[in-house]
Design an enzyme around this catalytic site. Structure first.
Site, short mmCIF file in Angstrom:
data_model
loop_
_atom_site.label_atom_id
_atom_site.label_comp_id
_atom_site.label_asym_id
_atom_site.label_seq_id
_atom_site.Cartn_x
_atom_site.Cartn_y
_atom_site.Cartn_z
N GLY A 141 0.83 -1.21 -0.10
CA GLY A 141 0.11 -0.10 -0.07
C GLY A 141 0.92 1.35 -0.05
N TYR A 142 1.97 1.38 0.72
CA TYR A 142 2.90 2.36 0.99
C TYR A 142 3.68 2.64 -0.62
CZ TYR A 142 6.49 5.29 2.64
OH TYR A 142 7.39 6.40 2.72
#
Length: 255
Positions: free
Chosen positions: A159-160
């Site tokens: 996600g990051y």
């Protein structure tokens, strides 16, 4: 003449995630260059915070806001309030962000949603809403805190990585539209910096040693390393710099 290029006297800068780490250092760097600071963070004290004390000690003003930027309703409420209180915002530093670690095959929807809400959605909305006012005035500086994972994939942080990769493209997209209107949009990509986000890595002897062995500067970065880059991209010194991601990594990407 050279000094005046970096002078921010009379400018007002909004810095998200200013309570600590890189955001705080960038806020202090801008204040040292003469800017007044508007700070926002999820847990920022209304008055008496460390960043406020340090900014005001430099002779600059500091206005504090606490807002959960990952909550869409709270984000828009903050934007309405900050623009009402501060009709002119010359500089926007979109620094607030988060990281949640879990292997991709186990990475839950909640991690993905939470990370993208703060790392991608909020910066875009802030840039759009504050940027349109900059366009009206014909001058503005917007800086996004990107990451080495704007270029790489990382491990256990899908996600990051997705959010920071998207930010680098957003920088270019906004620069393409706004450079001709007097608004410069750029990003700063920190390398491995001694902040809360990298605590897990620094506490892992194997990962920490592996990381340090690749950094030509032979040290973890410090938040203060971002004062100069922030002032450069927020000032007239970067007037012809558009859509660039300035990597501040001790040489990591060159290895």
């Amino acid at each position: 003449m050279g000094v005046s290029l970096f002078d921010l006297t009379g400018k007002v800068a909004l810095v998200t995630g200013c309570n600590k780490g890189i955001g705080k250092a960038m806020a202090l760097g801008l204040a040292e260059a003469g800017a007044d600071i508007i700070g926002v963070s999820g847990s920022l004290q209304a008055s008496g915070s460390e960043v406020e004390r340090e900014v005001t000690a430099l002779g600059r003003s500091f206005k504090a806001y606490a807002a959960n930027l990952s909550d869409r309703e709270a984000l828009y409420a903050f934007i309405r309030q900050v623009q009402q209180d501060n009709p002119v915002i010359d500089i926007l530093i979109n620094n607030a962000g988060t990281i949640l670690r879990k292997p991709a095959a186990e990475h839950p929807d909640e991690y993905w949603d939470d990370v993208l809400a703060l790392n991608l959605d909020a910066p875009f909305i802030l840039a759009r809403e504050i940027g349109k006012k900059m366009i009206e005035r014909g001058w503005g500086k917007i800086i996004f805190t990107c990451s080495l994972l704007s270029f790489q994939g990382g491990i256990n942080v899908p996600g990051y990585a997705a959010s920071k990769g998207a930010l680098s493209s957003l920088v270019k997209a906004l620069a393409n539209e706004w450079a001709s209107k007097g608004v410069t949009v750029n990003g700063i990509a920190p390398g491995y910096i001694a902040t809360d986000n990298t605590e897990a890595l620094r506490n892992d002897p194997e990962r920490s040693a592996s990381i340090l062995s690749r950094i030509p500067a032979a040290r973890w970065g410090e938040p203060a390393d971002f004062k100069g880059p922030a002032v450069f991209l927020a000032s007239e010194a970067s007037g012809y710099v558009n859509g660039t991601i300035l990597v501040v990594d001790g040489g990591w990407m060159g290895r």
